[in-house]
Scaffold this active site. Structure first.
Site, PDB file in Angstrom:
ATOM      1  N   GLU A  16       0.835  -1.198   0.000  1.00 23.66           N
ATOM      2  CA  GLU A  16       0.000   0.000   0.000  1.00 23.66           C
ATOM      3  C   GLU A  16       0.869   1.247   0.000  1.00 23.66           C
ATOM      4  O   GLU A  16       1.963   1.261   0.572  1.00 23.66           O
ATOM      5  CB  GLU A  16      -0.910  -0.006   1.238  1.00 23.66           C
ATOM      6  CG  GLU A  16      -1.955  -1.101   1.138  1.00 23.66           C
ATOM      7  CD  GLU A  16      -2.808  -1.285   2.387  1.00 23.66           C
ATOM      8  OE1 GLU A  16      -3.935  -1.756   2.252  1.00 23.66           O
ATOM      9  OE2 GLU A  16      -2.347  -0.967   3.496  1.00 23.66           O
ATOM     10  N   CYS A  49       6.522  -6.872   7.146  1.00 22.19           N
ATOM     11  CA  CYS A  49       7.673  -6.334   7.885  1.00 22.19           C
ATOM     12  C   CYS A  49       8.131  -7.369   8.892  1.00 22.19           C
ATOM     13  O   CYS A  49       7.302  -7.971   9.575  1.00 22.19           O
ATOM     14  CB  CYS A  49       7.260  -5.045   8.605  1.00 22.19           C
ATOM     15  SG  CYS A  49       8.630  -4.275   9.505  1.00 22.19           S
ATOM     16  N   CYS A  55       3.422   8.524   0.926  1.00 25.08           N
ATOM     17  CA  CYS A  55       4.046   7.632   1.903  1.00 25.08           C
ATOM     18  C   CYS A  55       4.320   6.305   1.190  1.00 25.08           C
ATOM     19  O   CYS A  55       3.401   5.650   0.702  1.00 25.08           O
ATOM     20  CB  CYS A  55       3.093   7.452   3.079  1.00 25.08           C
ATOM     21  SG  CYS A  55       3.685   6.300   4.307  1.00 25.08           S
ATOM     22  N   CYS A  65      -0.496   6.119   9.845  1.00 21.69           N
ATOM     23  CA  CYS A  65       0.695   5.437  10.382  1.00 21.69           C
ATOM     24  C   CYS A  65       0.295   4.170  11.105  1.00 21.69           C
ATOM     25  O   CYS A  65      -0.578   4.184  11.961  1.00 21.69           O
ATOM     26  CB  CYS A  65       1.390   6.291  11.437  1.00 21.69           C
ATOM     27  SG  CYS A  65       2.035   7.818  10.866  1.00 21.69           S
ATOM     28  N   CYS A 119       6.967  -4.958  15.612  1.00 18.97           N
ATOM     29  CA  CYS A 119       6.532  -3.936  16.578  1.00 18.97           C
ATOM     30  C   CYS A 119       5.084  -4.250  16.974  1.00 18.97           C
ATOM     31  O   CYS A 119       4.228  -4.461  16.116  1.00 18.97           O
ATOM     32  CB  CYS A 119       6.619  -2.536  15.973  1.00 18.97           C
ATOM     33  SG  CYS A 119       8.293  -2.096  15.484  1.00 18.97           S
ATOM     34  N   CYS A 142       1.936  -2.031  15.625  1.00 23.18           N
ATOM     35  CA  CYS A 142       1.830  -1.713  14.199  1.00 23.18           C
ATOM     36  C   CYS A 142       1.114  -2.831  13.449  1.00 23.18           C
ATOM     37  O   CYS A 142       1.484  -4.004  13.569  1.00 23.18           O
ATOM     38  CB  CYS A 142       3.227  -1.507  13.614  1.00 23.18           C
ATOM     39  SG  CYS A 142       3.197  -1.159  11.844  1.00 23.18           S
TER      40      CYS A 142
HETATM   41  N1  SAH Z   1       9.808   0.885   9.939  1.00 22.94           N
HETATM   42  C1  SAH Z   1       9.846   2.308   9.888  1.00 22.94           C
HETATM   43  C2  SAH Z   1       8.752   2.946   9.040  1.00 22.94           C
HETATM   44  C3  SAH Z   1       7.354   2.438   9.183  1.00 22.94           C
HETATM   45  S1  SAH Z   1       6.449   2.906  10.593  1.00 22.94           S
HETATM   46  C4  SAH Z   1       9.872   2.888  11.290  1.00 22.94           C
HETATM   47  O1  SAH Z   1       9.864   2.104  12.254  1.00 22.94           O
HETATM   48  O2  SAH Z   1       9.978   4.097  11.452  1.00 22.94           O
HETATM   49  C5  SAH Z   1       6.158   4.610  10.423  1.00 22.94           C
HETATM   50  C6  SAH Z   1       5.776   5.285  11.744  1.00 22.94           C
HETATM   51  O3  SAH Z   1       4.477   4.848  12.175  1.00 22.94           O
HETATM   52  C7  SAH Z   1       6.730   4.955  12.891  1.00 22.94           C
HETATM   53  O4  SAH Z   1       7.105   6.126  13.567  1.00 22.94           O
HETATM   54  C8  SAH Z   1       5.884   4.086  13.821  1.00 22.94           C
HETATM   55  O5  SAH Z   1       6.305   4.219  15.147  1.00 22.94           O
HETATM   56  C9  SAH Z   1       4.503   4.626  13.566  1.00 22.94           C
HETATM   57  N2  SAH Z   1       3.420   3.697  13.912  1.00 22.94           N
HETATM   58  C10 SAH Z   1       3.437   2.354  13.826  1.00 22.94           C
HETATM   59  N3  SAH Z   1       2.249   1.841  14.229  1.00 22.94           N
HETATM   60  C11 SAH Z   1       1.479   2.892  14.561  1.00 22.94           C
HETATM   61  C12 SAH Z   1       0.132   3.014  15.022  1.00 22.94           C
HETATM   62  N4  SAH Z   1      -0.652   1.958  15.192  1.00 22.94           N
HETATM   63  N5  SAH Z   1      -0.355   4.258  15.252  1.00 22.94           N
HETATM   64  C13 SAH Z   1       0.419   5.350  15.038  1.00 22.94           C
HETATM   65  N6  SAH Z   1       1.680   5.296  14.580  1.00 22.94           N
HETATM   66  C14 SAH Z   1       2.205   4.077  14.351  1.00 22.94           C
END
Ligand code: SAH
Length: 340
Positions: A91, A111, A104, A332, A115, A118
């Site tokens: 996406e 991935c 974006c 995000c 995390c 996420c």
């Molecule tokens: N892997 C990279 C880029 C993808 S995540 C990274 O870790 O930065 C992009 C951003 O979205 C990151 O700052 C992450 O902390 C945030 N993010 C992930 N899950 C989220 C969620 N459920 N709500 C808000 N932000 C989130």
């Protein structure tokens, strides 16, 4: 067969001259692809039929497809689901804010980082994207929208620094002045903090924007939220930001997703203030964006405001921005091929 999207203009010149084409062909092809968004050799009618045939014999120009396009009414944020040639789906999101059109971009199918907050982590991890898949994401959106985005952020599915070689090559193509001509100041790469790769990225592009996803100042908590912390801890990240500050031509952004009762305490805010006080940076607080199956909730307005106020006593700029695209699971942390 090499994709025609794998080359900077200079590289394409050398390649084409080597293959016996006229000197100006590379410029012509670059103009067609990157200024007019002509995405097949057949449609490049200014090029002789003979050369078009030769080009399609010698280069691939296969593009992924826009599978689906969903727009959020209120903000215009549009999530594109893109089917790659091996049928995997990623996406990419076009976000409209403050006269900017920010795209974006995804870096991987799924991935591997796991995390816990996420949605992308819940998908099976398949692979990293190729250079031409990075470029295709941008070109498909240029063609669909009719204009190129003004800004690019590598914050979609996956971890861009796990795909460093292809990322660097893709950025070289994206900034080519005779092509899409993005300034490095309009590009931001977001990482969970893979420090050796981050150093290499900064050596390649000192002016690029960097965002580091921190999300907790406590190692035990960050170990749980972002297992990569066992490799690169909170101290490692700040030691890097302090020790290598000469590498940063721009202030890095520290990203912090505020999750209810997990990382929204005043102790966390105080720690974050202390740690960021040692560097020049921007602090970007992000409300947690929920997705089906998650146990987390976003922090309350009150907690967010207290957290932000503590950070505002420091010298670094603090932003808190509502994410656009939550209505269509495009914000995000929500990119996991979800639908409402
Ligand atoms: N892997 C990279 C880029 C993808 S995540 C990274 O870790 O930065 C992009 C951003 O979205 C990151 O700052 C992450 O902390 C945030 N993010 C992930 N899950 C989220 C969620 N459920 N709500 C808000 N932000 C989130």
């Amino acid at each position: 067969m090499d994709s025609i999207l794998n080359f900077t203009n200079e590289e394409l010149k050398i390649e084409l001259i080597g293959k016996g084409y006229k000197k100006f062909r590379a410029d012509q092809i670059y103009l067609e692809i990157y200024k007019r968004y002509v995405l097949s050799f057949e449609e490049m009618t200014e090029i002789s039929k003979l050369d078009r045939k030769k080009l399609s014999d010698e280069f691939s120009f296969l593009l992924p497809n826009i599978n689906e396009k969903l727009s959020e009414k209120e903000t215009g944020t549009t999530k594109y689901s893109i089917k790659l040639l091996d049928d995997e789906v990623i996406e990419t999101v076009l976000i409209f804010a403050d006269k900017r059109r920010t795209q974006c971009l995804s870096s991987q199918v799924g991935c591997p980082l796991g995390c816990t907050f996420c949605a992308t982590a819940g998908l099976d991890y398949k692979r990293s994207l190729s250079v031409s898949e990075y470029i295709s994401q941008v070109l498909l959106i240029c063609k669909d929208y009719g204009k190129r985005p003004t800004n690019l952020v590598f914050m979609g599915m996956g971890e861009p620094l796990l795909n460093l070689d292809n990322l660097i090559k893709a950025i070289q193509i994206l900034i080519d002045p005779s092509g899409l001509d993005f300034g490095l100041r309009k590009i931001t790469v977001s990482t969970c903090g893979l420090l050796p790769e981050l150093e290499n990225l900064l050596i390649a592009f000192p002016n690029i924007g960097i965002a580091v996803s921190l999300n907790s100042t406590f190692n035990d908590k960050r170990n749980h939220m972002m297992p990569i912390n066992k490799k690169y801890s909170v101290e490692d990240i700040f030691n890097f930001l302090i020790g290598k500050k000469k590498l940063f031509k721009r202030r890095p952004t520290i990203e912090y997703v505020l999750i209810k009762d997990i990382n929204d305490s005043t102790t966390e805010a105080g720690n974050l203030l202390r740690l960021t006080g040692k560097i020049r940076c921007k602090i970007n607080l992000i409300p947690f964006n929920p997705f089906p199956g998650t146990k987390y909730k976003r922090a309350t307005e009150k907690k967010i405001s207290i957290f932000k106020n503590i950070l505002m006593t420091g010298k670094n700029a603090v932003t808190f921005r509502e994410s656009a695209g939550t209505d269509i699971f495009a914000a995000c942390g929500q990119l996991a091929r979800l639908k409402k």
